[in-house]
Scaffold this motif. Structure first.
Motif, PDB file in Angstrom:
ATOM      1  N   UNK A  63       0.836  -1.198   0.000  1.00 31.18           N
ATOM      2  CA  UNK A  63       0.000   0.000   0.000  1.00 31.18           C
ATOM      3  C   UNK A  63       0.872   1.250   0.000  1.00 31.18           C
ATOM      4  N   UNK A  64       1.916   1.245   0.810  1.00 30.63           N
ATOM      5  CA  UNK A  64       2.820   2.409   0.851  1.00 30.63           C
ATOM      6  C   UNK A  64       3.432   2.673  -0.527  1.00 30.63           C
ATOM      7  N   UNK A  65       3.907   1.624  -1.170  1.00 33.68           N
ATOM      8  CA  UNK A  65       4.509   1.775  -2.497  1.00 33.68           C
ATOM      9  C   UNK A  65       3.487   2.300  -3.504  1.00 33.68           C
ATOM     10  N   UNK A  66       2.278   1.740  -3.459  1.00 36.80           N
ATOM     11  CA  UNK A  66       1.220   2.196  -4.372  1.00 36.80           C
ATOM     12  C   UNK A  66       0.889   3.664  -4.128  1.00 36.80           C
ATOM     13  N   UNK A  67       0.816   4.069  -2.876  1.00 31.78           N
ATOM     14  CA  UNK A  67       0.512   5.465  -2.545  1.00 31.78           C
ATOM     15  C   UNK A  67       1.608   6.394  -3.073  1.00 31.78           C
ATOM     16  N   UNK A  68       2.844   5.984  -2.930  1.00 36.41           N
ATOM     17  CA  UNK A  68       3.961   6.799  -3.410  1.00 36.41           C
ATOM     18  C   UNK A  68       3.929   6.969  -4.928  1.00 36.41           C
ATOM     19  N   UNK A  69       3.293   5.997  -5.608  1.00 39.07           N
ATOM     20  CA  UNK A  69       3.201   6.044  -7.069  1.00 39.07           C
ATOM     21  C   UNK A  69       1.819   6.492  -7.550  1.00 39.07           C
ATOM     22  N   UNK A  70       1.087   7.150  -6.657  1.00 40.59           N
ATOM     23  CA  UNK A  70      -0.264   7.634  -6.970  1.00 40.59           C
ATOM     24  C   UNK A  70      -1.185   6.539  -7.507  1.00 40.59           C
TER      25      UNK A  70
END
Length: 88
Positions: A63-70
């Motif tokens: 989730x963190x990675x996805x959030x960082x990549x919008x």
């Protein structure tokens, strides 16, 4: 998921598996229903704890990675779906 976190989850699941084998034996030996039920509740507790650890790691990594990549909306929806099932 980190290896140390996997190990903790695996240990919880192996403990639950052992308890399930014990529950099966208790049923085969026709032991007292309340004692069997208590063991079932104990296994459910272990499974819940394992699942929470899995979800925690998912939020901290995927989730963190996805959030960082919008791209977090899909991951958030996944978590909401799981939590919806969890609390039914």
């Amino acid at each position: 998921m980190e290896k140390k976190d996997n190990k903790a989850i695996i240990n919880l699941l192996k403990t639950a598996r052992g308890q399930i084998d014990g529950i099966i034996n208790m049923l085969e030996e026709e032991q007292y229903c309340i004692d069997v039920s208590k063991q079932v509740l104990a296994v459910q507790g272990l499974m819940k704890k394992a699942n929470l650890k899995i979800l925690d790691q998912h939020m901290r990594s995927c989730v963190r990675t996805a959030m960082e990549n919008n791209q977090g909306e899909e991951k958030i929806e996944e978590i909401i779906t799981i939590l919806d099932k969890y609390y039914k």
